[in-house]
Design a protein around this motif. Structure first.
Motif, short mmCIF file in Angstrom:
data_model
loop_
_atom_site.label_atom_id
_atom_site.label_comp_id
_atom_site.label_asym_id
_atom_site.label_seq_id
_atom_site.Cartn_x
_atom_site.Cartn_y
_atom_site.Cartn_z
N UNK A 21 0.81 -1.23 0.00
CA UNK A 21 0.00 0.00 0.00
C UNK A 21 0.84 1.28 0.00
N UNK A 22 1.91 1.29 -0.75
CA UNK A 22 2.77 2.48 -0.78
C UNK A 22 3.02 2.97 -2.20
N UNK A 23 2.08 2.75 -3.12
CA UNK A 23 2.27 3.19 -4.49
C UNK A 23 2.29 4.71 -4.60
N UNK A 24 1.50 5.41 -3.79
CA UNK A 24 1.53 6.88 -3.83
C UNK A 24 2.89 7.40 -3.39
N UNK A 25 3.46 6.76 -2.37
CA UNK A 25 4.77 7.16 -1.88
C UNK A 25 5.84 6.91 -2.94
N UNK A 26 5.74 5.79 -3.64
CA UNK A 26 6.71 5.49 -4.69
C UNK A 26 6.60 6.52 -5.81
N UNK A 27 5.38 6.92 -6.16
CA UNK A 27 5.20 7.94 -7.19
C UNK A 27 5.77 9.30 -6.75
N UNK A 28 5.85 9.53 -5.44
CA UNK A 28 6.39 10.80 -4.93
C UNK A 28 7.93 10.80 -4.87
N UNK A 29 8.54 9.64 -4.89
CA UNK A 29 10.00 9.55 -4.75
C UNK A 29 10.79 10.37 -5.78
N UNK A 30 10.42 10.38 -7.05
CA UNK A 30 11.23 11.17 -8.00
C UNK A 30 11.35 12.65 -7.63
N UNK A 66 2.20 9.44 2.12
CA UNK A 66 1.29 10.31 1.37
C UNK A 66 -0.10 9.96 1.85
N UNK A 67 -0.80 10.91 2.38
CA UNK A 67 -2.11 10.67 2.98
C UNK A 67 -3.08 9.96 2.05
N UNK A 68 -4.12 9.41 2.64
CA UNK A 68 -5.10 8.65 1.84
C UNK A 68 -5.73 9.53 0.77
N UNK A 69 -6.08 10.76 1.11
CA UNK A 69 -6.72 11.64 0.15
C UNK A 69 -5.83 12.82 -0.25
N UNK A 70 -5.05 13.34 0.68
CA UNK A 70 -4.18 14.47 0.39
C UNK A 70 -3.12 14.57 1.48
N UNK A 71 -2.13 15.38 1.23
CA UNK A 71 -1.09 15.63 2.21
C UNK A 71 0.07 14.66 2.09
N UNK A 72 1.19 15.10 2.59
CA UNK A 72 2.39 14.27 2.57
C UNK A 72 3.20 14.57 3.83
N UNK A 73 3.64 13.50 4.48
CA UNK A 73 4.52 13.64 5.64
C UNK A 73 5.83 12.95 5.29
#
Length: 177
Positions: A21-30, A66-73
């Motif tokens: 469940x970390x696909x959003x985080x992986x997309x943020x890595x670049x 990366x939050x479920x709907x928005x935000x990033x920590x």
């Protein structure tokens, strides 16, 4: 900054990843990684009742949610700041705890088979970094594996379990990879 495809390829090249469940985080890595900053180890787990991605590069550890709907920590720890990295596991899951002297971060519910490779890679990079070895000069885990295999093969030759020709053939195969 690397492309998403480059990041995905680096992840695919690492056999011990756990990316639940970390696909959003992986997309943020670049957007987070620097151009010449490779992903050396990667795992995921639960921290603060949310799924987090834990990434080890040749310079830092990155905790990313990366939050479920928005935000990033995001929490970043340069390798020279890390004082300790510990782990524990039981049957199928475990946790990794990282201390930087002032605080600690613990990620739990990590798949057991990804904990030791992550910790080992992070420790090797931490010690190389603290000794002043540039990340590009630090031996890769793959290079260390090849060296260890060659040592074991030479011991087999010394014990008479392998002939010199068999040793040379195995050595050639290892160095070709």
């Amino acid at each position: 900054m690397p492309s998403l495809e480059q990041v995905k390829q680096q992840i695919a090249n690492n056999p011990h990843t756990y990316i639940f469940w970390t696909w959003k985080e992986i997309r943020a890595l670049p957007k987070i990684l620097e151009r010449d900053e490779p992903v050396k180890a990667l795992t995921s787990g639960i921290m603060d009742n949310a799924t987090w991605l834990l990434v080890c590069t040749d310079r830092r550890l990155i905790f990313l949610n990366c939050g479920m709907f928005y935000g990033q920590r995001q929490v970043q720890m340069p390798l020279d700041r890390i004082q300790s990295i510990d782990y524990h596991f039981i049957i199928a899951f475990g946790s990794i705890t990282v201390w930087d002297g002032a605080s600690s971060f613990r990620i739990g519910m990590i798949a057991k088979n990804s904990i030791l490779p992550f910790v080992k890679t992070a420790e090797e990079l931490m010690f190389a970094f603290k000794k002043g070895v540039k990340p590009s000069e630090a031996p890769s885990t793959n290079a260390l594996d090849v060296t260890n295999k060659l040592i074991k093969l030479s011991e087999l030759v010394e014990k008479g379990h392998l002939t010199q020709a068999e040793f040379e053939e195995q050595k050639r195969k290892l160095l070709a990879d």
